[in-house]
Design an enzyme around this catalytic site. Structure first.
Site, PDB file in Angstrom:
ATOM      1  N   TYR A 190      -5.325   0.462  -3.820  1.00 16.23           N
ATOM      2  CA  TYR A 190      -4.053   1.137  -3.544  1.00 16.23           C
ATOM      3  C   TYR A 190      -3.566   1.828  -4.816  1.00 16.23           C
ATOM      4  O   TYR A 190      -2.950   1.225  -5.695  1.00 16.23           O
ATOM      5  CB  TYR A 190      -3.002   0.141  -3.031  1.00 16.23           C
ATOM      6  CG  TYR A 190      -3.421  -0.614  -1.781  1.00 16.23           C
ATOM      7  CD1 TYR A 190      -4.403  -0.112  -0.921  1.00 16.23           C
ATOM      8  CD2 TYR A 190      -2.843  -1.829  -1.442  1.00 16.23           C
ATOM      9  CE1 TYR A 190      -4.805  -0.802   0.205  1.00 16.23           C
ATOM     10  CE2 TYR A 190      -3.227  -2.533  -0.300  1.00 16.23           C
ATOM     11  CZ  TYR A 190      -4.215  -2.015   0.507  1.00 16.23           C
ATOM     12  OH  TYR A 190      -4.611  -2.698   1.628  1.00 16.23           O
TER      13      TYR A 190
ATOM     14  N   TRP B  77       0.827  -1.217   0.000  1.00 18.24           N
ATOM     15  CA  TRP B  77       0.000   0.000   0.000  1.00 18.24           C
ATOM     16  C   TRP B  77       0.862   1.269   0.000  1.00 18.24           C
ATOM     17  O   TRP B  77       0.777   2.107  -0.906  1.00 18.24           O
ATOM     18  CB  TRP B  77      -0.950  -0.021   1.212  1.00 18.24           C
ATOM     19  CG  TRP B  77      -1.798   1.211   1.368  1.00 18.24           C
ATOM     20  CD1 TRP B  77      -2.140   2.103   0.374  1.00 18.24           C
ATOM     21  CD2 TRP B  77      -2.428   1.688   2.571  1.00 18.24           C
ATOM     22  NE1 TRP B  77      -2.955   3.098   0.902  1.00 18.24           N
ATOM     23  CE2 TRP B  77      -3.142   2.865   2.233  1.00 18.24           C
ATOM     24  CE3 TRP B  77      -2.475   1.236   3.881  1.00 18.24           C
ATOM     25  CZ2 TRP B  77      -3.873   3.596   3.180  1.00 18.24           C
ATOM     26  CZ3 TRP B  77      -3.213   1.967   4.813  1.00 18.24           C
ATOM     27  CH2 TRP B  77      -3.904   3.129   4.474  1.00 18.24           C
TER      28      TRP B  77
ATOM     29  N   GLN C 163      14.220  -0.195   4.954  1.00 18.38           N
ATOM     30  CA  GLN C 163      13.135  -0.555   5.889  1.00 18.38           C
ATOM     31  C   GLN C 163      12.760  -2.025   5.734  1.00 18.38           C
ATOM     32  O   GLN C 163      12.565  -2.743   6.718  1.00 18.38           O
ATOM     33  CB  GLN C 163      11.889   0.308   5.632  1.00 18.38           C
ATOM     34  CG  GLN C 163      12.002   1.748   6.100  1.00 18.38           C
ATOM     35  CD  GLN C 163      10.692   2.521   5.930  1.00 18.38           C
ATOM     36  OE1 GLN C 163       9.739   2.059   5.313  1.00 18.38           O
ATOM     37  NE2 GLN C 163      10.660   3.731   6.471  1.00 18.38           N
TER      38      GLN C 163
ATOM     39  N   ARG D  17      -5.097   9.467  11.723  1.00 19.43           N
ATOM     40  CA  ARG D  17      -6.539   9.305  11.511  1.00 19.43           C
ATOM     41  C   ARG D  17      -7.095   8.227  12.414  1.00 19.43           C
ATOM     42  O   ARG D  17      -8.294   8.076  12.530  1.00 19.43           O
ATOM     43  CB  ARG D  17      -6.813   8.868  10.054  1.00 19.43           C
ATOM     44  CG  ARG D  17      -6.461   9.871   9.001  1.00 19.43           C
ATOM     45  CD  ARG D  17      -6.901   9.379   7.627  1.00 19.43           C
ATOM     46  NE  ARG D  17      -6.220   8.163   7.215  1.00 19.43           N
ATOM     47  CZ  ARG D  17      -6.830   7.066   6.783  1.00 19.43           C
ATOM     48  NH1 ARG D  17      -8.143   7.008   6.719  1.00 19.43           N
ATOM     49  NH2 ARG D  17      -6.131   6.007   6.408  1.00 19.43           N
TER      50      ARG D  17
ATOM     51  N   TYR E 220      -2.820  -6.835   9.356  1.00 23.69           N
ATOM     52  CA  TYR E 220      -2.337  -5.636   8.646  1.00 23.69           C
ATOM     53  C   TYR E 220      -1.957  -4.541   9.645  1.00 23.69           C
ATOM     54  O   TYR E 220      -2.312  -4.611  10.812  1.00 23.69           O
ATOM     55  CB  TYR E 220      -3.301  -5.181   7.556  1.00 23.69           C
ATOM     56  CG  TYR E 220      -4.603  -4.480   7.926  1.00 23.69           C
ATOM     57  CD1 TYR E 220      -4.640  -3.181   8.434  1.00 23.69           C
ATOM     58  CD2 TYR E 220      -5.817  -5.111   7.687  1.00 23.69           C
ATOM     59  CE1 TYR E 220      -5.832  -2.526   8.706  1.00 23.69           C
ATOM     60  CE2 TYR E 220      -7.032  -4.472   7.959  1.00 23.69           C
ATOM     61  CZ  TYR E 220      -7.020  -3.169   8.467  1.00 23.69           C
ATOM     62  OH  TYR E 220      -8.209  -2.528   8.735  1.00 23.69           O
TER      63      TYR E 220
ATOM     64  N   GLY F 191       4.438  -3.189   5.708  1.00 24.27           N
ATOM     65  CA  GLY F 191       4.817  -2.276   4.638  1.00 24.27           C
ATOM     66  C   GLY F 191       6.237  -1.773   4.828  1.00 24.27           C
ATOM     67  O   GLY F 191       6.826  -1.896   5.904  1.00 24.27           O
TER      68      GLY F 191
HETATM   69  N1  LIG Z   1      -7.177  -4.905   4.482  1.00 26.94           N
HETATM   70  C1  LIG Z   1      -7.090  -3.641   4.815  1.00 26.94           C
HETATM   71  O1  LIG Z   1      -8.098  -2.935   4.992  1.00 26.94           O
HETATM   72  C2  LIG Z   1      -5.722  -3.049   5.006  1.00 26.94           C
HETATM   73  C3  LIG Z   1      -5.570  -1.802   5.662  1.00 26.94           C
HETATM   74  C4  LIG Z   1      -4.296  -1.316   5.849  1.00 26.94           C
HETATM   75  C5  LIG Z   1      -3.192  -2.026   5.387  1.00 26.94           C
HETATM   76  N2  LIG Z   1      -3.369  -3.214   4.731  1.00 26.94           N
HETATM   77  C6  LIG Z   1      -2.215  -4.006   4.209  1.00 26.94           C
HETATM   78  O2  LIG Z   1      -1.249  -4.145   5.231  1.00 26.94           O
HETATM   79  C7  LIG Z   1      -0.003  -3.608   4.801  1.00 26.94           C
HETATM   80  C8  LIG Z   1       0.761  -3.049   5.967  1.00 26.94           C
HETATM   81  O3  LIG Z   1      -0.006  -2.096   6.682  1.00 26.94           O
HETATM   82  P1  LIG Z   1       0.366  -0.550   6.757  1.00 26.94           P
HETATM   83  O4  LIG Z   1       1.172  -0.168   5.568  1.00 26.94           O
HETATM   84  O5  LIG Z   1      -0.893   0.178   7.049  1.00 26.94           O
HETATM   85  O6  LIG Z   1       1.217  -0.429   8.094  1.00 26.94           O
HETATM   86  P2  LIG Z   1       2.569  -1.021   8.680  1.00 26.94           P
HETATM   87  O7  LIG Z   1       3.054  -2.158   7.899  1.00 26.94           O
HETATM   88  O8  LIG Z   1       2.315  -1.197  10.128  1.00 26.94           O
HETATM   89  O9  LIG Z   1       3.569   0.215   8.541  1.00 26.94           O
HETATM   90  C9  LIG Z   1       4.250   0.458   7.353  1.00 26.94           C
HETATM   91  C10 LIG Z   1       4.912   1.844   7.392  1.00 26.94           C
HETATM   92  O10 LIG Z   1       5.776   1.989   8.520  1.00 26.94           O
HETATM   93  C11 LIG Z   1       6.971   2.677   8.153  1.00 26.94           C
HETATM   94  N3  LIG Z   1       8.068   1.714   8.311  1.00 26.94           N
HETATM   95  C12 LIG Z   1       8.127   0.435   7.845  1.00 26.94           C
HETATM   96  N4  LIG Z   1       9.253  -0.168   8.230  1.00 26.94           N
HETATM   97  C13 LIG Z   1       9.945   0.718   8.962  1.00 26.94           C
HETATM   98  C14 LIG Z   1      11.177   0.658   9.643  1.00 26.94           C
HETATM   99  N5  LIG Z   1      11.923  -0.446   9.649  1.00 26.94           N
HETATM  100  N6  LIG Z   1      11.593   1.766  10.313  1.00 26.94           N
HETATM  101  C15 LIG Z   1      10.833   2.879  10.327  1.00 26.94           C
HETATM  102  N7  LIG Z   1       9.646   2.998   9.697  1.00 26.94           N
HETATM  103  C16 LIG Z   1       9.195   1.923   9.023  1.00 26.94           C
HETATM  104  C17 LIG Z   1       6.816   3.069   6.672  1.00 26.94           C
HETATM  105  O11 LIG Z   1       6.244   4.370   6.553  1.00 26.94           O
HETATM  106  P3  LIG Z   1       7.081   5.734   6.731  1.00 26.94           P
HETATM  107  O12 LIG Z   1       8.475   5.498   6.298  1.00 26.94           O
HETATM  108  O13 LIG Z   1       6.328   6.724   5.908  1.00 26.94           O
HETATM  109  O14 LIG Z   1       6.985   6.045   8.199  1.00 26.94           O
HETATM  110  C18 LIG Z   1       5.818   2.031   6.182  1.00 26.94           C
HETATM  111  O15 LIG Z   1       5.078   2.458   5.081  1.00 26.94           O
HETATM  112  C19 LIG Z   1      -0.381  -2.605   3.707  1.00 26.94           C
HETATM  113  O16 LIG Z   1       0.686  -2.340   2.831  1.00 26.94           O
HETATM  114  C20 LIG Z   1      -1.505  -3.343   3.043  1.00 26.94           C
HETATM  115  O17 LIG Z   1      -0.996  -4.341   2.173  1.00 26.94           O
HETATM  116  C21 LIG Z   1      -4.621  -3.737   4.560  1.00 26.94           C
END
Ligand SMILES: NC(=O)c1ccc[n+]([C@@H]2O[C@H](COP(=O)([O-])OP(=O)(O)OC[C@H]3O[C@@H](n4cnc5c(N)ncnc54)[C@H](OP(=O)(O)O)[C@@H]3O)[C@@H](O)[C@H]2O)c1
Length: 330
Positions: free
Chosen positions: A58, A21, A285, A219, A195, A279
């Site tokens: 996305y 995403w 990352q 949000r 997620y 993500g």
């Molecule tokens: N089914 C649904 O409704 C739904 C909803 C949400 C997500 N998803 C899925 O779940 C996936 C993951 O969720 P998410 O993207 O919301 O959140 P997440 O995986 O909890 O967080 C990802 C974000 O954290 C930051 N990050 C990642 N690794 C890092 C590291 N090692 N050090 C520092 N910052 C880091 C990055 O953003 P920054 O660098 O900008 O801080 C990254 O985009 C999505 O890509 C999607 O495929 C599904």
């Protein structure tokens, strides 16, 4: 990388899934360099992550397209999990959405096709029937759901169609599914794909106070309704959220494991959890997050993390919708 066999399918997914995403930037994420996005996907694969989660929503197909560009040549070695949006749940529209997904992904099959959010306006059994037809036609290999609460899960069960997974928001700062959705998924043998497992970056410890979190990421119901992009009517629990983050940071220091990796490893210990979908916006990352696959946690640490995050779990309650008071998780 450990794998997990999804029920009602021959899919063996990696326990860390790369979430596609944020790599499209824009809403929630801001500017994103496409070269970083492609490198992030390729690095995930190089680190042993074989499963990739995306959705038409996305970037209106942009995420599916990036995945095809980065790993098109590896098609047979990867598992693609994509999603159809609730506006497309009428059978005929679902078939069209699937064709668009196949086109964006430049492939002739999607491994796991998921219903992104429940749509109470359209009979679920009809949508599930259409998914089964897509499967029979070889367009998809298995199907799952996402953001499905107890009532929708009951309907799935009654319909007689077998779903392979339920994708839900689940992490140390958001444990709402533990109240009733996770127990039902365990009982019904529907594995959870988690997620936002590092709470959109909050669980890496990089934000030290609510003031540092940009509005488009603040949000969620952790933050006050006064935040400009909030869609809920709650006061939030910002102080408690950051106290909880501080406690997790302390525990991660003691264990000498990064906060992000402790958070991912904790999820993979939870009963009923098949995988964490994490993500990453660039290769660095992704490399850091993939290292969590090597982390083992002692039972005492798992208990300490449970205890440290319990007050926040109680404050946010059983609503499993991260963003809305009027829960769409039904
Ligand atoms: N089914 C649904 O409704 C739904 C909803 C949400 C997500 N998803 C899925 O779940 C996936 C993951 O969720 P998410 O993207 O919301 O959140 P997440 O995986 O909890 O967080 C990802 C974000 O954290 C930051 N990050 C990642 N690794 C890092 C590291 N090692 N050090 C520092 N910052 C880091 C990055 O953003 P920054 O660098 O900008 O801080 C990254 O985009 C999505 O890509 C999607 O495929 C599904």
């Amino acid at each position: 990388m450990e794998t997990y066999q999804l029920p009602h399918s021959d899919l063996e997914i990696s326990r860390l899934i790369f979430g596609c995403w944020a790599i499209v930037g824009g809403f929630n994420w801001g500017p994103q360099d496409e070269r970083d996005s492609l490198a992030a996907i390729k690095t995930a694969f190089d680190q042993g992550i074989t499963t990739f989660d995306t959705a038409e929503a996305y970037g209106a197909g942009a995420s599916e397209n990036l995945l095809a560009r980065a790993l098109g040549e590896k098609r047979k070695e990867i598992i693609i999990a994509s999603k159809a949006g609730p506006a497309d749940f009428e059978p005929e529209n679902l078939r069209k959405a699937c064709e668009r997904g196949l086109k964006n992904l430049k492939t002739d099959y999607i491994d796991l096709y998921q219903l992104h959010w429940p749509n109470p306006e359209i009979p679920l059994a009809d949508t599930l029937g259409a998914l089964q037809e897509l499967r029979d036609a070889g367009k998809i290999r298995a199907y799952g759901v996402s953001n499905f609460g107890n009532q929708s899960l009951d309907t799935c069960k009654e319909s007689g169609f077998n779903i392979s997974s339920n994708q839900m928001a689940y992490n140390l700062l958001f444990r709402a599914i533990e109240y009733s959705i996770l127990p039902q998924c365990i009982a019904d043998e529907v594995p959870i794909l988690c997620y936002s497992p590092i709470m959109q970056g909050l669980l890496t410890g990089k934000f030290t106070s609510e003031m540092e979190v940009p509005d488009d990421r603040a949000r969620t119901r952790h933050f006050t309704k006064e935040r400009s992009q909030s869609r809920h009517q709650e006061d939030g629990c910002e102080a408690l959220t950051f106290q909880t983050i501080a406690k997790i940071k302390e525990l991660s220091k003691e264990a000498e494991v990064s906060m992000g990796n402790i958070s991912l490893a904790w999820l993979l210990y939870q009963q009923g959890v098949a995988a964490a979908i994490v993500g990453g916006r660039n290769a660095a990352q992704v490399r850091k997050n993939a290292a969590s696959a090597q982390v083992t946690l002692r039972p005492a640490l798992i208990n300490a993390l449970d205890e440290a995050t319990r007050p926040l779990k109680e404050a946010l309650g059983p609503n499993a919708d991260l963003w809305q008071t009027d829960s769409r998780v039904i």
